[in-house]
Design a protein around this motif. Sequence first.
Motif, PDB file in Angstrom:
ATOM      1  N   ALA A 298      18.659  -1.785  12.738  1.00  0.00           N
ATOM      2  CA  ALA A 298      17.435  -0.946  12.497  1.00  0.00           C
ATOM      3  C   ALA A 298      17.496   0.493  12.994  1.00  0.00           C
ATOM      4  O   ALA A 298      18.287   0.882  13.939  1.00  0.00           O
ATOM      5  N   ASP A 299      16.668   1.278  12.420  1.00  0.00           N
ATOM      6  CA  ASP A 299      16.668   2.613  12.830  1.00  0.00           C
ATOM      7  C   ASP A 299      15.169   2.868  13.369  1.00  0.00           C
ATOM      8  O   ASP A 299      14.962   3.985  13.887  1.00  0.00           O
TER       9      ASP A 299
ATOM     10  N   GLU B 217       1.969   4.669   7.664  1.00  0.00           N
ATOM     11  CA  GLU B 217       3.184   4.312   6.615  1.00  0.00           C
ATOM     12  C   GLU B 217       4.375   3.822   7.341  1.00  0.00           C
ATOM     13  O   GLU B 217       5.065   3.188   6.620  1.00  0.00           O
ATOM     14  N   LEU B 218       4.196   4.386   8.583  1.00  0.00           N
ATOM     15  CA  LEU B 218       5.627   3.635   9.267  1.00  0.00           C
ATOM     16  C   LEU B 218       5.476   2.268   9.942  1.00  0.00           C
ATOM     17  O   LEU B 218       6.426   1.768  10.519  1.00  0.00           O
TER      18      LEU B 218
ATOM     19  N   GLU C 276      18.219  -8.353  12.640  1.00  0.00           N
ATOM     20  CA  GLU C 276      17.603  -7.040  12.298  1.00  0.00           C
ATOM     21  C   GLU C 276      17.685  -5.932  13.020  1.00  0.00           C
ATOM     22  O   GLU C 276      17.798  -4.517  12.763  1.00  0.00           O
TER      23      GLU C 276
ATOM     24  N   ALA D 137       7.800  -0.517   9.395  1.00  0.00           N
ATOM     25  CA  ALA D 137       9.334  -0.301   9.248  1.00  0.00           C
ATOM     26  C   ALA D 137       9.865  -0.642  10.543  1.00  0.00           C
ATOM     27  O   ALA D 137      11.003  -0.718  10.786  1.00  0.00           O
TER      28      ALA D 137
END
Lengths: 344, 344, 344, 344
Positions: free
Chosen positions: D139-140, D119-120, D135, D123
Motif C-alpha cells: 500500500a502507498d 477521489e483519494l 494489502e 485508495a
Amino acid sequence: MIRVCVMGAAGYLGGELLRLLLGHPGTEVAQAVSTRFPGRRVDSVHPNLRAQTDLLFSAPDDLAGCDVLMTATPHRATMALLPEARRHARTVIDLSGDFRLPDPAVYERYYGVSHTAPELLGAFVPGIPEYFRAELAGADLISVPGCMATAAVLALRPLAGLIGPDVQIDARTGSSGSGALAGDANLHAERSGAMRVFAPVRHRHEAEVSRLTGLNARMTATGVEAVRGVQVVCHATGATGAAGAAGTVGEKALRRAYRDRYRAEPFVRIVVHRAGAHRLPDPKLLSGSNYCDVGFAADGDRITAIAALDNLVKGGAGAAVQCLNIRTGQPETLGLGFPGLHPI
Amino acid sequence: MIRVCVMGAAGYLGGELLRLLLGHPGTEVAQAVSTRFPGRRVDSVHPNLRAQTDLLFSAPDDLAGCDVLMTATPHRATMALLPEARRHARTVIDLSGDFRLPDPAVYERYYGVSHTAPELLGAFVPGIPEYFRAELAGADLISVPGCMATAAVLALRPLAGLIGPDVQIDARTGSSGSGALAGDANLHAERSGAMRVFAPVRHRHEAEVSRLTGLNARMTATGVEAVRGVQVVCHATGATGAAGAAGTVGEKALRRAYRDRYRAEPFVRIVVHRAGAHRLPDPKLLSGSNYCDVGFAADGDRITAIAALDNLVKGGAGAAVQCLNIRTGQPETLGLGFPGLHPI
Amino acid sequence: MIRVCVMGAAGYLGGELLRLLLGHPGTEVAQAVSTRFPGRRVDSVHPNLRAQTDLLFSAPDDLAGCDVLMTATPHRATMALLPEARRHARTVIDLSGDFRLPDPAVYERYYGVSHTAPELLGAFVPGIPEYFRAELAGADLISVPGCMATAAVLALRPLAGLIGPDVQIDARTGSSGSGALAGDANLHAERSGAMRVFAPVRHRHEAEVSRLTGLNARMTATGVEAVRGVQVVCHATGATGAAGAAGTVGEKALRRAYRDRYRAEPFVRIVVHRAGAHRLPDPKLLSGSNYCDVGFAADGDRITAIAALDNLVKGGAGAAVQCLNIRTGQPETLGLGFPGLHPI
Amino acid sequence: MIRVCVMGAAGYLGGELLRLLLGHPGTEVAQAVSTRFPGRRVDSVHPNLRAQTDLLFSAPDDLAGCDVLMTATPHRATMALLPEARRHARTVIDLSGDFRLPDPAVYERYYGVSHTAPELLGAFVPGIPEYFRAELAGADLISVPGCMATAAVLALRPLAGLIGPDVQIDARTGSSGSGALAGDANLHAERSGAMRVFAPVRHRHEAEVSRLTGLNARMTATGVEAVRGVQVVCHATGATGAAGAAGTVGEKALRRAYRDRYRAEPFVRIVVHRAGAHRLPDPKLLSGSNYCDVGFAADGDRITAIAALDNLVKGGAGAAVQCLNIRTGQPETLGLGFPGLHPI
C-alpha cells in the motif's frame, strides 16, 4: 430526637452514615457498633469525624435499644444477624445486599448461597423514596438497593412504555464500593488508573433492576479511577410499534418523561445540556451529595439513559437517611443538604 | 549469556527486574524465586509479562547456581538468607535495605533490629555507577541504595564544596514503594490523592545519603498520588565563606558543577529550563526509564537541588541491571534504553 | 440577612464563595459578577450549584450596593478595580494577592509590577481569624492570605520562641490553585500524576509568612496530583540556647504549644498520632471543609511542622466567610459546618 | 534506513511517532514538521525525548522528500494538505480521521463537513495488520483507524458468524485522546476523576467499526481518569438460529474463535482468566506497548467482548510503525518491543 444505632459502623458505608447522622439536626447516634474496633474512638477510623464526635465503637453484644437500626454489615453476614438485631429497634434500614431480592431462588443465583432468613425477604420495602415513598412512611423493614441498582432504576423507570424490555447497563464504579477491607487487588498501585471489568456479565445489581423496573436488565460493571461515584449508561431500544419494529423515540419525549416523573423530587436532577464538560451526569460532581443526576440521548430507535450518584450517599447512606426522614415524619431533605463540590 | 536468578521475584521490584532482564539481549533469567507462588506462572503475577515468558516461579529451596543473584527480598529477611544464598552465584546484587549501611549501629538505629550478618556489611559496593563505577567493575557484593537515597545522592554530590554540611531533604514517593503487600492503609480508597507524610523526620534513607555524600542529611518523606516515581527536593545553604557567613552560589556555578559531573553519564540528565511545565525534574516523565533527572535553583545563600527517578527502575531494578552490565563487562546501557512516555 | 456581592464569581474561588454563601443561613447573594459570562446562569459554570440557585451572572458595570463585597478577581487586576468597587459596600473581603503585603516594595519584588493603590495597602486586616479576630470584628478592608500562607502561619505561629528565625517551607498544592483558566500546561494529560516544582525558590506566599510570623521564611512549591488541597511541611531548628547552639525541642513541648494556642479554635485541629494512615495532616480529608489540620514532629534540634487545608475553603472562600461571620456579628462557624469526607 | 517525515509532530500522536521511530533500528526521522513550533527543539515539546535527539521542528513549507510520510495532523486539516504533501513520499501513513471512511457521505454525516479530497478516499488501506496485512505490504496510502475503532474491530471480527448484526459498544478513553490543545474543559481540575460521557450516541468511530466488521455498530464514549488507554466493552447477542431466536454461545466457542484468529498475531493477546485483578483486558497495563488485549464473557444469548490498548500506540503511532514495517519489508515487530509496565 431519633436515636439511631449503626451496625457495621467501621466500614465505609458505616462511616458515611455516622457523618450524615452526626450532622443531622433530628437524629442522635446511640451506638456505632463494630466487630473489629470495639472501644476505639470512632474518629480513629473515620478521620473526617475528628472534632465532630467523641463516640467510641461498641461491641455487637452490647447492642441496646434504639429507634432506628441501620445495618451496614457485609452481605451474607447480615441475614444471620438481622433476625435477632431487629428486636432492638422499631425500624430497621438495611444497607447490605441480603434483603434486596424478595425471591430466595434469585438471591441464591446471584449470591451463591442459600438465604437463611427467607421468611423476612418479602417484608422489606426498597429504599428508593422516588418510587416507594408511601410504603416507606410506614415501613419497619427497609432495604436500600445496591448503588448501581438505584442509579439504573432512577434512569430507567421514567421510560416505561417508551422502551422495549431488554436493557444493557454499563456500570462504572469507584474503589470505595469494594469496602474498607478490599484486599491486595485493591491496593493503590493495582487499582489506580485501572479500567477493571470485574463483572463482564451478570453483575448482581441487575437482578434488582429487573425486579424494580420490570425490564430484562443485564449489567456489566467496571471499576474505574475514582474513590466515590457510580455511573450507569443504559442502552435500550424504542418500544416495538404496531408494525413490530422498534420505535423511534425523540429526545423531546424523553425529556418530558423525565420531567414529569422527577419535577418534584428533591434529589433527582435532569442533566442534559447541548455542550460543555458537564452536559451529562458525572459522579465527579456528586461526592458527598445525595443527588442522583439523570440524563439521556437518542439516536433513531436507540436510547441511552445515564445516571450518576455517590455510591456512599444516594447509593447508600444518604438514601438510608432519606428513608429515615420519611419514616420518622421529618422533612425528607433534613441533614442531606450538601450540594457537592466543583472543582474536585 | 549471563544467567541471573531473582529472589523475591513476585514483588514489584522483582517484577521490574524480570521485565528488564527478559528484554536484555545479554541476560537470561535462570530462576524467579518466590516464597508465595512457587509453581505459578510468572505472568499471572506480573501481567505485563504475558507473551514475554512462560517462566514459572521457583521455590526458595530450589535455588540453583547462576552467574548473578539479585535479591529483591524484604528488609530484615534478606540479611538472614543472603549469607547462604550468595554461595549460588559469583555476584550478588541486593536491592533490600539490609546491606546499605556499613555500620551495624547505624543499621540498628534506622531499622530497629540488630544486624545478623554484620561481617558482610563492609563488603558491599553501593550500586550507584555514577560514583562507584570502578569498584562495581570488580565487585561481588553490590547493594543498590534506597530509591530516595539514589535520587538525593545524585542531586547533592556535585555540590560538594559549594554547600554547607546541613541538608534538609523533602522526598515524595508513589505507592509502589510500599510494595505488593502494602496492607489496608494502602488501599486505593485510602491512598488515592493523599499527601501522606509517613516519615516527618528521620526517614531511613537519610542515613544512606549522609554516608554517601558526607553531608548531615535529614529526610522527610511524603506519599503523594502516583504509582511510580520519587522526587527529592533538597534544601541547602552556600558553603561558609571566610567571613563565616553562608555564601551566595549563583545558578551558573551550579550548572557548571552539574555539567562537569554528569556530562558523560548516560542516565543522568540536567533539567533546568526557564519556563514550561517540564522545566524541572518530574518523575511523571520517567516511568519505566532508567534516567535520573537533576535540577536546581538558587536564591541568595539558599540552594534547592531537585532529582526525580522511577523508584522501580533507576531507584531499584534499573540500577541493578546497570551494575550487572558494568560487572559483567557489557555496555552499560544495554537493556535500559526505554526513554519514558509523554504524556502519561 | 447580609447581602453579599461576589466579583470574579466565575472562577474557582468565586464558585466556592457562592456555594458557601448560598448554603449560609445568614447571607444572601446579591450579585455574582463575571466579566466572561454576564447573563449566563451561574450553574452553567458551577454545575454543583444546579438546583441550588437560579442566579445569573452580572456584568461588572452593573455592580450595585451590598453589605459585603467579596473580590475573587485576579492578582494585578484587583488593585485596579477595588478602589472604585469598594464604594458599593461597607466591607470588602479581598481574596486576591493584591492587598496581602503592606509594603509596596515587597509587593513589587514578588509580583513584578508596581502597586497602583499603595495608599490602601496598610488598611487591610489579614483574614486569619485565629490571629486577627479582634481586628476583623471591626474591619472594613480584609485581605484573605494566600492558601499556602494561611497553612504555614497556622503551623508556625504557635512555635514562636521555640524555634529559630529561619524556616524552609515545602508547599504542595492541587491543580485548582491554578484557576479555571490555567492554560495548556495544566491540561489533564500534562498535570495528572505530576510532581511539578513550579517555584523551586521564592514562592510569593513566603513574603506573607515572613510578615505574619516574623520569621525568615523561604518557600518551595510543588504541584502534586490533587484538585483541591494544600499541604505545607515547614522545617525549622530549635531556638538558639544560651550556649549559642540550636536547642532541642521535645514533642511534648510542641504539643503543649499547639494545644495552648488552638484549644478553643473551631477550625484548627491538632493531628499527631503514633501510627496509621491518617496520623498527620493530609488535605485529602479536607475537601470542602473549613478545617486546617496542624501537626508536628521533632528530631533533636530539628522541628517539622505540618499543616493541611482545602485551598478553596480555609485557604480562600471559607476563610472569607469566617471573616464575614466575625465582621457581621454572626456565629463564627455559621455556614461552615461541612466536615469533609472519608474515603474520598 | 527508511527515512520518515512526521507531520503534526508536536501533538501527542506526533510525539509518540517520534519516540517509536527514534528507537527503531531501521528508521530515521528525516523531519518533524510542526506549524506551531518550527525551529524549536523537539525535546522542548516532548520532554521524554531529552537525550534521545537534537532534532528541531521544521516548518510545513520546508517539507522535503522522504520514504514514508506520516501525518498526525488534525481531522479536516489533513484532507486539505495531504493531496500535496503526499508527493514528497512514496508511502503515506495517515493517522487523522480524514481517510478512514471510504464513503464521502458517511464522512460528512460523522464529521459535519464535506470531504475535499473524495477521489483519494477509496485508495487508503486500513492500518490494521491483523486484517489487512497482505494489502498493507503493497500500500502507498494507509489510514490508521481511530483508536476505539481498532479496539472494537479486534474484539469483534473473530465473532463473525457467532453473533447477530447489532452491537452496542461502550468505549472509555483517557485524556490524551483529546490532544495537546484540548482546551479549558480538559484542564486537570475539570477532567480529573471524571466519568464524562462525551458521546452518548453516535461516536464517530462507530462508522469505522460498522464498515470494518460488517456489523451495525453503535458506540457510546466516556472519558475516564487515565491519560493513555482505551477500553471497549462490546455487547452482542448470539446469531439467530434456525428457530429465529438468538442463539447461546458458550465461552468455549468464543475462546476457540479468538484463538484461531489471533494465535499467530504478535500484538494481540487473549486475556480471560477466572479470577484476579487482571483477568480481563485493562489499558492500565498497556501504556507504551503495542499490544491490544482482547477478552470475552457470555451469559446465555448475550456476549460481551472486551478490548484494551494504548490509544497513542496500538491505537495510533504503534499501528503506524507496524504498518511501516510491513510496507518496507522489515520484521513486523521491529521497534515495538516494549511490553508495558506493572504496576503503573
